[in-house]
Design a protein around this motif. Sequence first.
Motif, mmCIF file in Angstrom:
data_model
loop_
_atom_site.group_PDB
_atom_site.id
_atom_site.type_symbol
_atom_site.label_atom_id
_atom_site.label_comp_id
_atom_site.label_asym_id
_atom_site.label_seq_id
_atom_site.Cartn_x
_atom_site.Cartn_y
_atom_site.Cartn_z
ATOM 1 N N MET A 96 0.834 -1.202 0.000
ATOM 2 C CA MET A 96 0.000 0.000 0.000
ATOM 3 C C MET A 96 0.874 1.260 0.000
ATOM 4 N N GLN A 97 1.930 1.266 0.781
ATOM 5 C CA GLN A 97 2.827 2.416 0.825
ATOM 6 C C GLN A 97 3.472 2.651 -0.537
ATOM 7 N N LEU A 98 3.913 1.587 -1.188
ATOM 8 C CA LEU A 98 4.527 1.740 -2.505
ATOM 9 C C LEU A 98 3.522 2.232 -3.532
ATOM 10 N N ALA A 99 2.279 1.762 -3.428
ATOM 11 C CA ALA A 99 1.252 2.213 -4.360
ATOM 12 C C ALA A 99 0.954 3.692 -4.166
ATOM 13 N N VAL A 100 0.862 4.133 -2.923
ATOM 14 C CA VAL A 100 0.604 5.553 -2.646
ATOM 15 C C VAL A 100 1.778 6.403 -3.120
ATOM 16 N N GLN A 101 3.006 5.928 -2.872
ATOM 17 C CA GLN A 101 4.172 6.685 -3.325
ATOM 18 C C GLN A 101 4.209 6.784 -4.841
ATOM 19 N N ARG A 102 3.838 5.719 -5.522
ATOM 20 C CA ARG A 102 3.832 5.744 -6.980
ATOM 21 C C ARG A 102 2.767 6.715 -7.489
ATOM 22 N N LEU A 103 1.591 6.695 -6.864
ATOM 23 C CA LEU A 103 0.538 7.618 -7.280
ATOM 24 C C LEU A 103 0.911 9.064 -6.986
ATOM 25 N N MET A 104 1.520 9.315 -5.836
ATOM 26 C CA MET A 104 1.930 10.675 -5.491
ATOM 27 C C MET A 104 3.052 11.150 -6.417
ATOM 28 N N GLY A 105 3.935 10.255 -6.797
ATOM 29 C CA GLY A 105 5.018 10.619 -7.714
ATOM 30 C C GLY A 105 4.492 10.962 -9.089
ATOM 31 N N ARG A 106 3.488 10.223 -9.560
ATOM 32 C CA ARG A 106 2.903 10.514 -10.873
ATOM 33 C C ARG A 106 2.119 11.817 -10.847
ATOM 34 N N SER A 107 1.403 12.071 -9.759
ATOM 35 C CA SER A 107 0.609 13.298 -9.707
ATOM 36 C C SER A 107 1.510 14.518 -9.607
ATOM 37 N N LYS A 108 2.644 14.410 -8.902
ATOM 38 C CA LYS A 108 3.580 15.528 -8.814
ATOM 39 C C LYS A 108 4.234 15.787 -10.161
#
Length: 113
Positions: A96-108
Motif C-alpha cells: 500500500m505504501q509503494l502504491a501511494v508513493q507511486r501515485l503521489m510521484g505521478r501526480s507531482k
Amino acid sequence: MDNSPTPKVETSQSTPTPPAKIWRCFSGAFIAGSLGMILYRFMTTIAVTFANKPVTSDNPAVVNISAAVRTLVVGIVALGAGVFAIAAVGLFLLGMQLAVQRLMGRSKSSSQT
C-alpha cells in the motif's frame, strides 16, 4: 624487506538494490496470509484433538509432562501462525505504501508539466 601482500581496498560503487515491486508485496502477503491461516486451522484442530483425548494416568509426572508437551505443541504452531500473519500484514502495508508513493510521484510529475 617485508614480502607480505598489501590488502587492496575496492573503491567500486555497489549497485543499488532494485525497488520493491508492488505486485511482489501483495503476492507475498497473500502467500504469507494463506500459510498463517493454514497454521491457525491446524492449531485449532490439534487443540480440539488434545481436548477430546485426555490423559488417563494415576502418575502425576505423566500428567504434568503430557500437559507440558501438549502446551508446547499448540504454542509452537500458534507462534508460526502469528509470525506468518504479522508478515502478511507487513507486506500488505508495504504494498500500500509503494502504491501511494507511486501515485503521489505521478501526480507531482504530471502537475509540473
